[in-house]
Write a protein that holds these residues in place. Structure first.
Motif, PDB file in Angstrom:
ATOM      1  N   ASP A 151      31.700   2.277 -40.658  1.00 22.31           N
ATOM      2  CA  ASP A 151      32.640   3.358 -40.969  1.00 22.31           C
ATOM      3  C   ASP A 151      33.416   3.749 -39.707  1.00 22.31           C
ATOM      4  OD1 ASP A 151      33.991   5.654 -41.701  1.00 22.31           O
ATOM      5  OD2 ASP A 151      32.299   6.542 -42.778  1.00 22.31           O
ATOM      6  N   GLN A 152      34.691   3.341 -39.626  1.00 23.73           N
ATOM      7  CA  GLN A 152      35.465   3.565 -38.413  1.00 23.73           C
ATOM      8  C   GLN A 152      35.755   5.041 -38.161  1.00 23.73           C
ATOM      9  OE1 GLN A 152      39.020   1.309 -38.904  1.00 23.73           O
ATOM     10  NE2 GLN A 152      39.936   2.680 -40.424  1.00 23.73           N
ATOM     11  N   ARG A 153      35.545   5.892 -39.131  1.00 24.38           N
ATOM     12  CA  ARG A 153      35.767   7.321 -38.911  1.00 24.38           C
ATOM     13  C   ARG A 153      34.725   7.912 -37.971  1.00 24.38           C
ATOM     14  NH1 ARG A 153      35.636   9.010 -45.110  1.00 24.38           N
ATOM     15  NH2 ARG A 153      33.848   7.590 -44.877  1.00 24.38           N
ATOM     16  N   ILE A 154      33.528   7.313 -37.965  1.00 25.33           N
ATOM     17  CA  ILE A 154      32.434   7.868 -37.165  1.00 25.33           C
ATOM     18  C   ILE A 154      31.757   6.805 -36.303  1.00 25.33           C
ATOM     19  CG2 ILE A 154      31.983   9.780 -38.753  1.00 25.33           C
ATOM     20  CD1 ILE A 154      29.656   8.174 -39.908  1.00 25.33           C
ATOM     21  N   ASN A 155      32.422   5.670 -36.117  1.00 21.17           N
ATOM     22  CA  ASN A 155      31.819   4.534 -35.434  1.00 21.17           C
ATOM     23  C   ASN A 155      32.886   3.869 -34.560  1.00 21.17           C
ATOM     24  OD1 ASN A 155      30.564   2.009 -34.811  1.00 21.17           O
ATOM     25  ND2 ASN A 155      29.370   2.126 -36.691  1.00 21.17           N
ATOM     26  N   TRP A 156      32.575   3.649 -33.291  1.00 18.68           N
ATOM     27  CA  TRP A 156      33.534   3.023 -32.382  1.00 18.68           C
ATOM     28  C   TRP A 156      33.792   1.557 -32.751  1.00 18.68           C
ATOM     29  CZ3 TRP A 156      36.529   5.618 -29.115  1.00 18.68           C
ATOM     30  CH2 TRP A 156      36.111   6.871 -28.652  1.00 18.68           C
ATOM     31  N   LYS A 157      32.839   0.912 -33.402  1.00 20.01           N
ATOM     32  CA  LYS A 157      32.998  -0.469 -33.869  1.00 20.01           C
ATOM     33  C   LYS A 157      33.442  -1.412 -32.742  1.00 20.01           C
ATOM     34  CE  LYS A 157      34.502  -1.453 -37.917  1.00 20.01           C
ATOM     35  NZ  LYS A 157      35.343  -1.646 -39.114  1.00 20.01           N
ATOM     36  N   PHE A 158      32.690  -1.404 -31.654  1.00 15.12           N
ATOM     37  CA  PHE A 158      32.988  -2.314 -30.547  1.00 15.12           C
ATOM     38  C   PHE A 158      32.558  -3.734 -30.892  1.00 15.12           C
ATOM     39  CE2 PHE A 158      32.224   1.702 -28.040  1.00 15.12           C
ATOM     40  CZ  PHE A 158      33.515   1.831 -27.549  1.00 15.12           C
ATOM     41  N   SER A 159      33.073  -4.683 -30.152  1.00 20.60           N
ATOM     42  CA  SER A 159      32.617  -6.072 -30.217  1.00 20.60           C
ATOM     43  C   SER A 159      32.591  -6.634 -28.809  1.00 20.60           C
ATOM     44  CB  SER A 159      33.540  -6.937 -31.081  1.00 20.60           C
ATOM     45  OG  SER A 159      33.406  -6.599 -32.447  1.00 20.60           O
ATOM     46  N   THR A 160      31.673  -7.565 -28.572  1.00 26.31           N
ATOM     47  CA  THR A 160      31.629  -8.227 -27.278  1.00 26.31           C
ATOM     48  C   THR A 160      32.783  -9.229 -27.168  1.00 26.31           C
ATOM     49  OG1 THR A 160      30.288 -10.113 -28.003  1.00 26.31           O
ATOM     50  CG2 THR A 160      29.106  -8.113 -27.350  1.00 26.31           C
ATOM     51  N   GLU A 161      32.991  -9.713 -25.974  1.00 27.54           N
ATOM     52  CA  GLU A 161      33.831 -10.884 -25.774  1.00 27.54           C
ATOM     53  C   GLU A 161      33.081 -12.093 -26.353  1.00 27.54           C
ATOM     54  OE1 GLU A 161      37.097 -10.616 -24.085  1.00 27.54           O
ATOM     55  OE2 GLU A 161      36.432  -8.693 -24.893  1.00 27.54           O
ATOM     56  N   PRO A 162      33.748 -13.214 -26.578  1.00 26.89           N
ATOM     57  CA  PRO A 162      33.031 -14.408 -27.052  1.00 26.89           C
ATOM     58  C   PRO A 162      31.876 -14.757 -26.103  1.00 26.89           C
ATOM     59  CG  PRO A 162      35.397 -14.737 -27.233  1.00 26.89           C
ATOM     60  CD  PRO A 162      35.206 -13.450 -26.479  1.00 26.89           C
ATOM     61  N   GLU A 163      30.682 -14.929 -26.692  1.00 29.96           N
ATOM     62  CA  GLU A 163      29.487 -15.173 -25.894  1.00 29.96           C
ATOM     63  C   GLU A 163      29.243 -16.681 -25.772  1.00 29.96           C
ATOM     64  OE1 GLU A 163      27.154 -13.180 -24.256  1.00 29.96           O
ATOM     65  OE2 GLU A 163      28.714 -11.647 -24.432  1.00 29.96           O
ATOM     66  N   PRO A 164      29.368 -17.249 -24.572  1.00 26.76           N
ATOM     67  CA  PRO A 164      29.274 -18.703 -24.419  1.00 26.76           C
ATOM     68  C   PRO A 164      27.933 -19.291 -24.826  1.00 26.76           C
ATOM     69  CG  PRO A 164      29.342 -17.597 -22.274  1.00 26.76           C
ATOM     70  CD  PRO A 164      29.677 -16.578 -23.295  1.00 26.76           C
ATOM     71  N   ASN A 165      26.850 -18.521 -24.696  1.00 29.55           N
ATOM     72  CA  ASN A 165      25.522 -19.033 -25.044  1.00 29.55           C
ATOM     73  C   ASN A 165      25.113 -18.710 -26.476  1.00 29.55           C
ATOM     74  OD1 ASN A 165      24.939 -20.060 -22.326  1.00 29.55           O
ATOM     75  ND2 ASN A 165      24.956 -17.890 -21.769  1.00 29.55           N
TER      76      ASN A 165
END
Length: 539
Positions: free
Chosen positions: A62-76
């Motif tokens: 829920d983007q109203r109450i969640n920052w909803k981050f994501s990592t960069e592409p993880e090589p491993n």
């Protein structure tokens, strides 16, 4: 955007109304002679699915109450970007997490102390764990009985959860009556930050009793863009709200409690960090601190699932017409499947017999689910159970980096999972442990088949490939403003930012090493202890 400079000054300005910020707002404003401002980027609200324990799946995206981050592409991890939900609401991630109450081992805090952080040994932090909680089983040598945070067991345990605990005990694990007391070493039922059938977020637990204090101001929807510095002293913060820019002045201290992503991000935006990184974004260096954003640690997890015999899972109860029946029961009595968290029991085990303390956490759910293509939680159509396994003390280290000087742009999250080869060994061991417990009676007697990863994943190489393609975070980022005294430390043992007066960081980012378990209870403890240190300074 219009500019408005507020002449309002407060003794303490707290940035971030999450697991730590709400604690600080309560404890500091208990002194009626000081004024406290708490700024939270998300709403000052508690929607139905936040206060309802079984509503975790409904707030997960829920983007109203969640920052909803994501990592960069993880090589491993096969180049995948892992989803990192973080609470953007009063209560922070304590308002959207799985509510598991685990403290970590005494070993963790004694390690912090051994690294030169005076005052952080297990013996010294225990009183703050106790002070924070009211345990439904009452006060004891290790548990609190009069704190704001409600901690409880479910009103009854599912028979398959009991079978998991018995299976662990048959494998030689010590059965623990209280997994968050003297030691976590072994297997036992989990407790949750739930009271009277409602989520005990720090907003509910700590701000609820303090809201009416005239010396406490709580402002939601306030996105802080930088800390104002004057001659290497923090004198206030600039924030944006409803299209205007405000300045909140701090007579005594600015306290950053924006979390392991937000706090280093805000320091960098304010010109405090690695000079090369700041220069790359055109930010003037106010104070060089190369460790800001470094030392990122997280618990990498891999899930396994099993189909079990009909009646040995909660799936049917939480699907179809029965979910409406339980929903009505929850609204009337505050009990039933909707009043408990998803993980019901846990085992702490060793990846190698030579390990001094367990380094793997196996959480058990007497139910199974997945998110569909529209990010909606769906119970599996068969009777299922799930294990969520995590590597507790990863050797891999990541970092938070500036992506832009724009304060509304999320920073880059470079987790570097499995960059240390020993972490691969531990992740392989987690799946071997799951399979041992799942095959051991009485739990093994209930299992029909392994659904995930499945019988085609046999060798260590196949397990590692499964981990690379299917593992997820357990949502425990820490360490990016770590305490210490070397050149890469950001705060000292009293959580004061090195080289900057009137500025503290109080949240999970100060952990020098990640704790062996869920991070919410330790973050609350950190804030309880920090409040005492701040008040001692004032005296």
């Amino acid at each position: 955007m219009s500019t408005m400079t507020s002449d309002t000054a407060y003794d303490y300005v707290i940035v971030g109304g999450g697991s730590a910020g709400c604690v600080l707002a309560n404890r500091l404003s208990a002194d009626p002679t000081v004024s406290v401002l708490l700024l939270e980027a998300g709403p000052d609200a508690e929607p139905f699915w936040v206060r309802t324990p079984a509503g975790v799946g409904n707030v997960f995206f829920d983007q109203r109450i969640n920052w909803k981050f994501s990592t960069e592409p993880e090589p491993n991890l096969a180049g995948r970007q892992l989803y990192w939900p973080r609470g953007k609401i009063l209560g922070g991630s304590s308002a959207i997490n799985g509510m598991v109450y685990v403290r970590g081992f005494a070993y963790d805090y004694d390690r912090w102390s051994a690294l030169g952080n005076e005052g952080w040994s297990s013996e010294e932090v225990l009183p703050y764990f106790k002070r924070s909680e009211t345990n439904d089983h009452g006060e004891s040598q290790y548990r609190g009985g009069n704190g704001p945070l409600r901690v409880s067991y479910p009103d009854r345990q599912h028979r398959t959860t009991e079978a998991f605990v018995q299976a662990g005990a048959k494998l030689g694990l010590m059965r623990q009556g209280d997994i968050a007391a003297e030691t976590q070493d072994g297997v036992g039922f989990l407790q949750h930050t739930i009271g009277d059938g409602k989520r005990s977020s720090t907003a509910r637990a700590y701000l609820g009793p303090a809201r009416q204090r005239k010396n406490l101001t709580i402002t939601g929807g306030a996105v802080v863009s930088r800390v104002q510095l004057r001659e290497r002293r923090a004198v206030g913060v600039e924030y944006r709200r409803n299209g205007s820019i405000f300045l909140a002045q701090a007579r005594r201290q600015v306290i950053l409690s924006a979390g392991a992503i937000g706090s280093p991000h805000l320091l960098m935006l304010s010109g405090i960090g690695d000079p090369a990184q700041l220069a790359g974004q055109g930010i003037r260096v106010e104070h060089p601190l190369p460790g800001v954003g470094a030392n990122l640690q997280d618990h990498l997890a891999v899930n396994a699932g099993y189909e079990v015999h009909r009646g040995a899972s909660l799936n049917q109860s939480l699907s179809g017409w029965q979910k409406f029946l339980h929903g009505a029961g929850y609204l009337l009595r505050g009990k039933g499947p909707l009043a408990v968290g998803a993980s019901h029991a846990v085992a702490f085990v060793r990846s190698n017999v030579a390990m001094e303390v367990p380094d793997i956490q196996l959480s058990f759910r007497p139910l199974s689910f997945a998110f569909d293509s529209k990010n909606k939680l769906k119970m599996h159509p068969f009777a299922g159970v799930q294990f969520a396994s995590a590597m507790l003390r990863p050797r891999s280290r990541g970092r938070i980096e500036l992506r832009s000087s724009d304060p509304t742009a999320a920073p880059a999250i470079i987790a570097n999972y499995l960059s240390d080869p020993d972490d691969e060994r531990v992740m392989i061991a987690t799946l071997h442990w799951i399979r041992r417990i799942a095959s051991m009676p009485p739990l093994g007697d209930l299992v029909v088949r392994e659904d995930l990863p499945g019988s085609n994943v046999k060798t260590d190489e196949q397990i590692l490939e499964f981990v690379r393609r299917n593992s997820q975070t357990l949502y425990h980022p820490v360490g990016t403003c770590r305490m210490g005294h070397d050149s890469l430390a950001v705060v000292d043992a009293k959580l004061r930012v090195h080289g900057v007066e009137g500025l503290r960081v109080v949240d999970a980012s100060v952990m020098p090493e990640i704790v062996s378990g869920n991070t919410n209870a330790p973050t609350i403890m950190i804030a309880e202890k920090a409040a005492d240190m701040i008040l001692d300074d004032a005296r």
